[in-house]
Design an enzyme around this catalytic site. Structure first.
Site, mmCIF file in Angstrom:
data_model
loop_
_atom_site.group_PDB
_atom_site.id
_atom_site.type_symbol
_atom_site.label_atom_id
_atom_site.label_comp_id
_atom_site.label_asym_id
_atom_site.label_seq_id
_atom_site.Cartn_x
_atom_site.Cartn_y
_atom_site.Cartn_z
ATOM 1 N N CYS A 213 41.358 33.579 45.405
ATOM 2 C CA CYS A 213 40.806 32.681 44.396
ATOM 3 C C CYS A 213 39.636 33.315 43.653
ATOM 4 C CB CYS A 213 40.315 31.398 45.055
ATOM 5 S SG CYS A 213 41.612 30.351 45.700
ATOM 6 N N GLU B 31 36.704 32.173 43.327
ATOM 7 C CA GLU B 31 35.455 32.056 44.083
ATOM 8 C C GLU B 31 35.334 33.174 45.119
ATOM 9 O OE1 GLU B 31 37.760 29.780 43.480
ATOM 10 O OE2 GLU B 31 36.964 27.748 43.497
ATOM 11 N N VAL C 201 43.077 36.450 41.579
ATOM 12 C CA VAL C 201 43.969 37.610 41.554
ATOM 13 C C VAL C 201 45.186 37.266 42.402
ATOM 14 C CG1 VAL C 201 44.214 40.076 42.020
ATOM 15 C CG2 VAL C 201 41.979 39.152 41.340
ATOM 16 N N GLU C 202 46.312 37.053 41.734
ATOM 17 C CA GLU C 202 47.512 36.638 42.447
ATOM 18 C C GLU C 202 48.295 37.858 42.940
ATOM 19 O OE1 GLU C 202 49.513 33.774 39.906
ATOM 20 O OE2 GLU C 202 47.969 32.283 40.368
HETATM 21 N N1 THU Z 1 42.609 29.033 42.572
HETATM 22 C C1 THU Z 1 41.333 29.497 42.448
HETATM 23 O O1 THU Z 1 41.094 30.545 41.875
HETATM 24 N N2 THU Z 1 40.330 28.749 42.989
HETATM 25 C C2 THU Z 1 40.505 27.578 43.657
HETATM 26 O O2 THU Z 1 39.536 27.029 44.189
HETATM 27 C C3 THU Z 1 41.825 26.967 43.713
HETATM 28 C C4 THU Z 1 42.964 27.792 43.230
HETATM 29 C C5 THU Z 1 43.704 29.838 42.026
HETATM 30 C C6 THU Z 1 44.580 30.485 43.063
HETATM 31 C C7 THU Z 1 45.874 30.665 42.305
HETATM 32 O O3 THU Z 1 45.837 31.901 41.641
HETATM 33 C C8 THU Z 1 45.874 29.555 41.290
HETATM 34 O O4 THU Z 1 44.543 29.050 41.236
HETATM 35 C C9 THU Z 1 46.829 28.404 41.618
HETATM 36 O O5 THU Z 1 46.588 27.910 42.889
#
Ligand code: THU
Length: 131
Positions: free
Chosen positions: A58, A60, A48-49
């Site tokens: 992230c 996870e 979720v950005e």
């Molecule tokens: N991201 C994840 O969801 N998990 C990770 O372990 C690495 C990065 C996501 C965060 C962000 O929304 C996008 O990937 C780019 O970094």
């Protein structure tokens, strides 16, 4: 009850399916994470950005939030993929978050344990008052 066999195909499908709900308008990297719990349930999370970038969380982290919120118990295996089903290795913060819930033997992406991805981790045992 601990499932004897980990169905990695099912976990991957759950991760890819979850990734469809990812909110990633900035990076466009849609991430899904799926966990198999000790009782045989599959729980998922997505990234979720946020426009402030640094507040992004992230997949996870969402996954662990869902595991705790739903009272699902501890994960024994976790799969993380992009929207096309390609495995993604968890970032450093997520390795710490995952090892807290699943312990050093947690299986990640079929290829590693949590301890392999985060050697010599700081764990609950390192805190004097932990349950
Ligand atoms: N991201 C994840 O969801 N998990 C990770 O372990 C690495 C990065 C996501 C965060 C962000 O929304 C996008 O990937 C780019 O970094």
């Amino acid at each position: 009850m601990v499932p004897v066999v980990i169905d990695w195909d099912a976990l991957k499908l759950a991760a890819v399916t979850a990734a469809e709900n990812s909110y990633a308008p900035y990076s466009k990297l849609h991430v899904g994470a799926a966990a198999l719990t000790a009782s045989g349930d599959i729980v998922t999370g997505v990234n979720v950005e946020n426009a402030s970038y640094g507040l992004t969380f992230c997949a996870e982290v969402s996954l662990v939030g869902a595991l705790v919120t739903q009272g699902s118990g501890r994960p024994i295996a976790v799969m993380v993929t992009d929207g096309d089903g390609n495995p993604l290795t968890p970032c450093g913060r997520c390795r710490q978050v995952l090892i807290e819930m699943g312990g050093p033997e947690l299986a990640i992406n079929e290829t590693h344990t949590a301890a392999e991805l985060l050697p010599d981790a700081f764990l609950p045992d390192d805190l004097p008052g932990a349950d």
